[in-house]
Design an enzyme around this catalytic site. Structure first.
Site: not given
Length: 327
Positions: A27, A177, A209, A211, A250, A301-302
């Site tokens: 990240y 977040h 950005r 993702n 994304e 997390y993903k």
């Protein structure tokens, strides 16, 4: 009855926002200035994506769209911006006729024409952002600036990756977040850095950005349908991962709205099956390298931990076959 299947994949690889530039991913605050400020895109999958999005909004209206009543004026501002962008970039597909506050918006792809009074929500079939959002494949999230933070007060979300407009409505940027399991490379909290950066965005100067995630043959994984999609992740094997697992990318765009001072998040989500990575060798190599190196907390997390090993094994087998051919 809630129904979902992943109806589409990106067919024009030149427009696919491939996320990796190296074989290692962590990240970071990777925001960059948006060169083309117009966020409207008509892809080869436009009609199929919009039709599926509309179906989901009809089947789960309260899950897919949420707002506070005091946001209507902000929503009209977004509607105006998106209509102007659509008609400017694709005049052959979209048209608007403005006679004072009496507007007529035409979507020639669907053969639709709607007349309404700008500023009068009673003249629309849905709230302003929910109405205009149904003409584009993107997700839209409007976060209101208050007390040096941003709060999610309007959301039309159909591509969720462990996210939900219904669940996250009213949360601050920091609260949304908080689960991110890493600090930045400089050692500070990444979410805090991004929030402070968003505070500095000026109207007319949007940023962007990328993702990414993996999806197990799903359009989205929101919290409310976890009982449906969670068991499906265990169905992924090295034999079927090529077809069922898709690289979900994304492309996020961030606009400071000039009148309301809110931040509009425009999310363009595209999908590519793992088997299609072989059409671009560099993409295959980078994805294989990245997925082998994903730390366990990031995979959890993903939401990809249950089928990440199977996906990596599928890519390993393809890689071995290719190396054998090259000998």
């Amino acid at each position: 009855m809630f129904t979902q299947s992943l109806d589409f994949k990106t067919t024009d690889l030149d427009t696919f926002p491939f996320p990796f530039t190296s074989g290692n991913y962590r990240y970071s605050n990777d925001l960059t200035r948006l060169s083309n400020i117009n966020c409207i895109e008509v892809t080869p999958e436009y009609k199929l994506q919009v039709e599926t999005k509309r179906r989901l909004l009809q089947e789960q209206p309260h899950i897919r769209f949420q707002s506070f009543s005091h946001t209507l004026e902000m929503q009209w501002e977004v509607l105006e911006m998106l209509i102007d962008m659509a008609t400017d970039r694709y005049p052959e597909h979209f048209e608007v006729i403005k006679v004072g506050d009496n507007w007529t918006f035409k979507n020639h792809i669907f053969g639709e024409s709607d007349s309404f009074v700008y500023g009068d929500a009673s003249t629309l079939p849905n709230e302003p952002l929910d109405y205009i959002g149904r003409h584009f494949h993107n997700d839209f999230v409007l976060m209101v600036h208050r007390d040096s933070n941003f709060y999610l007060e309007v959301g039309q979300v159909s591509y969720a990756a462990l996210f939900s407009a219904n669940w996250n409505k009213g949360m601050s940027f920091d609260e949304i977040h908080a689960p991110v399991p890493f600090v930045s490379r400089k050692g500070d909290e990444l979410a805090d850095r991004v929030r402070k950066f968003l505070l500095s965005i000026e109207p007319g100067k949007p940023w962007t950005r990328i993702n990414w995630n993996l999806m197990a043959n799903r359009w989205d994984v929101n919290y409310e349908t976890m009982d449906v999609w969670e068991p499906q992740r265990s169905e992924i094997t090295p034999e079927n991962a090529g077809k069922l697992v898709r690289l979900r990318v994304e492309e996020q765009k961030f606009y400071r709205m000039p009148r309301s001072n809110a931040i509009l998040f425009v999310l363009n989500t595209q999908f590519l099956p793992l088997e299609d990575l072989t059409m671009r060798k560099e993409w295959f190599d980078l994805t294989y390298s990245v997925l082998q190196d994903i730390p366990e907390p990031m995979a959890e997390y993903k939401g990809i931990a249950p089928f990440l090993p199977q996906s990596v094994e599928y890519l390993r087998r393809i890689d071995e076959k290719q190396k054998s051919k090259d000998k």
